[in-house]
Scaffold this motif. Structure first.
Motif, PDB file in Angstrom:
ATOM      1  N   UNK A 215     -11.461  -2.113  -2.077  1.00  0.00           N
ATOM      2  CA  UNK A 215     -10.331  -2.967  -2.838  1.00  0.00           C
ATOM      3  C   UNK A 215      -9.005  -2.648  -2.270  1.00  0.00           C
ATOM      4  N   UNK A 216      -8.919  -1.316  -2.110  1.00  0.00           N
ATOM      5  CA  UNK A 216      -7.548  -0.876  -1.593  1.00  0.00           C
ATOM      6  C   UNK A 216      -7.215  -1.442  -0.283  1.00  0.00           C
ATOM      7  N   UNK A 217      -8.319  -1.940   0.448  1.00  0.00           N
ATOM      8  CA  UNK A 217      -8.110  -2.455   1.842  1.00  0.00           C
ATOM      9  C   UNK A 217      -7.783  -3.889   1.761  1.00  0.00           C
ATOM     10  N   UNK A 218      -7.906  -4.390   0.575  1.00  0.00           N
ATOM     11  CA  UNK A 218      -7.651  -5.971   0.692  1.00  0.00           C
ATOM     12  C   UNK A 218      -6.298  -6.274   1.131  1.00  0.00           C
ATOM     13  N   UNK A 219      -5.173  -5.612   1.074  1.00  0.00           N
ATOM     14  CA  UNK A 219      -3.937  -6.159   1.703  1.00  0.00           C
ATOM     15  C   UNK A 219      -3.980  -6.146   2.992  1.00  0.00           C
ATOM     16  N   UNK A 220      -4.802  -5.552   3.799  1.00  0.00           N
ATOM     17  CA  UNK A 220      -4.833  -5.597   5.434  1.00  0.00           C
ATOM     18  C   UNK A 220      -5.698  -6.561   5.870  1.00  0.00           C
TER      19      UNK A 220
END
Length: 361
Positions: A215-220
């Motif tokens: 989920x922490x990858x979603x901004x990328x």
């Protein structure tokens, strides 16, 4: 009288020897050629299942003609996925002799008991294979593709070496692509990230950690690709600069003239494994072993490397340096491959997909 008996015995032995030296009408005599090839299978047919597309083209162009010439047999090709359920109903009269398999299909075929336990002594070329090619006793690795990171060399500041590079804040705003779970590569990517956490995809106890990381990858993320073409379109346009992809797709883009690099992450890259097996119910097992042995030869493996970008499982196969750099070529790269536990994943797949859609996608 004694002379007459002796003459009769001599005549009988002569006829016996002549009979042994002749070939019965309609029988097939297998002979070894001067180059070690087998001949004398004229009139016999071997049925080989193979995935379609370029994989099939290479088999038709670079494997079958040579095999038919050397053996005299005819090879019939069945395109598509391995018909495991069909083989389970056919018993000892299998309609397919040689199978093209991935790891998941080997697991399924083992559960269905439709794959022959291989006698590797009958595969002369198996002595040249990497140890990693012997993952199963009923299938042998013919070649490897790999999932890794494809990237635009001209659009990234630093070339990636790790899965962690996908999380670089420099790529916020949708500069990264990932493969969705619906296409091969999504679960393998998740498994690779789980492994960096000391776990694996089927370990539900680690899912909170795994999905928090994903989920922490979603901004990328700029695309969750359900088709390779969609990812490639965004890479070539520069909308994204990096994506999870296969080495073969990366090489295709490179050959099309794009400034492409491919990274097999240092933590380990998920193998995209091609294997060959023999149907347990095959009635042509002798020919089947000869064909699988041909698939393991250096000539055939070189053809698959150059035309399909699959790394050879035969350690003696020589591949061009530039091509080798974009595939798991050589012992070091082969040793660094990781393998998803498909049997374990199958048990939790529906739960995983539900959580992937809810928390990641």
């Amino acid at each position: 009288m004694k002379k007459k008996i002796v003459m009769l015995l001599v005549m009988a032995m002569t006829l016996s020897i002549a009979a042994c030296g002749s070939k019965e009408s309609g029988s097939t005599e297998k002979q070894s050629g001067g180059d070690g090839t087998k001949t004398g299978y004229e009139g016999e047919t071997l049925v080989v299942q193979v995935w379609g597309g370029t994989y099939e083209e290479t088999m038709r162009n670079d494997v079958i003609p040579k095999f038919e010439k050397e053996t005299g047999a005819t090879v019939e090709v069945v395109s598509g996925a391995a018909p495991l359920s069909q083989l389970a109903t056919e018993g000892n009269n299998a309609s397919i002799d040689v199978l093209s398999l991935d790891c998941n299909e080997v697991v399924q075929g083992t559960q269905m008991d439709v794959l022959e336990t291989l006698d590797f002594d009958k595969l002369e070329n198996s002595g040249d294979l990497y140890d990693e090619a012997f993952m199963y006793d009923n299938a042998v690795v013919t070649n490897w593709g790999v999932y890794g990171i494809v990237y635009r060399k001209d659009l990234v500041e630093t070339e990636p070496t790790s899965w962690e590079d996908l999380w670089d804040p420099a790529y916020k705003g949708g500069k990264i692509g990932v493969i969705d779970y619906s296409m091969g590569g999504g679960p393998e990517f998740a498994d690779a990230i789980a492994r960096t956490q000391g776990s694996e995809i089927a370990d539900t106890d680690n899912w909170d950690n795994l999905f928090a990381k994903l989920a922490s990858l979603k901004p990328n993320i700029g695309i969750y690709g359900s088709q390779h073409a969609d990812i490639e379109s965004m890479l070539t346009s520069g909308e994204i600069v990096m994506s999870v992809e296969t080495n073969g797709r990366a090489i295709n883009l490179l050959k099309e003239g794009y400034d492409i690099g491919f990274c097999m992450p240092e933590e380990g890259a998920p193998a995209m494994t091609s294997l060959a097996g023999i149907a347990k119910g095959s009635t042509q097992k002798e020919l089947a072993y000869l064909f699988v042995n041909e698939l393991l030869s250096t000539d055939v493996q070189k053809a698959y490397a150059e035309k399909n970008y699959y790394a050879p499982s035969n350690s003696k196969t020589v591949v061009d340096e530039e091509l080798a750099s974009m595939m798991p070529y050589g012992q070091e790269q082969v040793s660094n491959l990781t393998y998803m536990d498909y049997a374990a994943y199958e048990k939790v797949q529906s739960e995983f997909i539900e959580r992937w859609n809810r928390e990641f996608k």
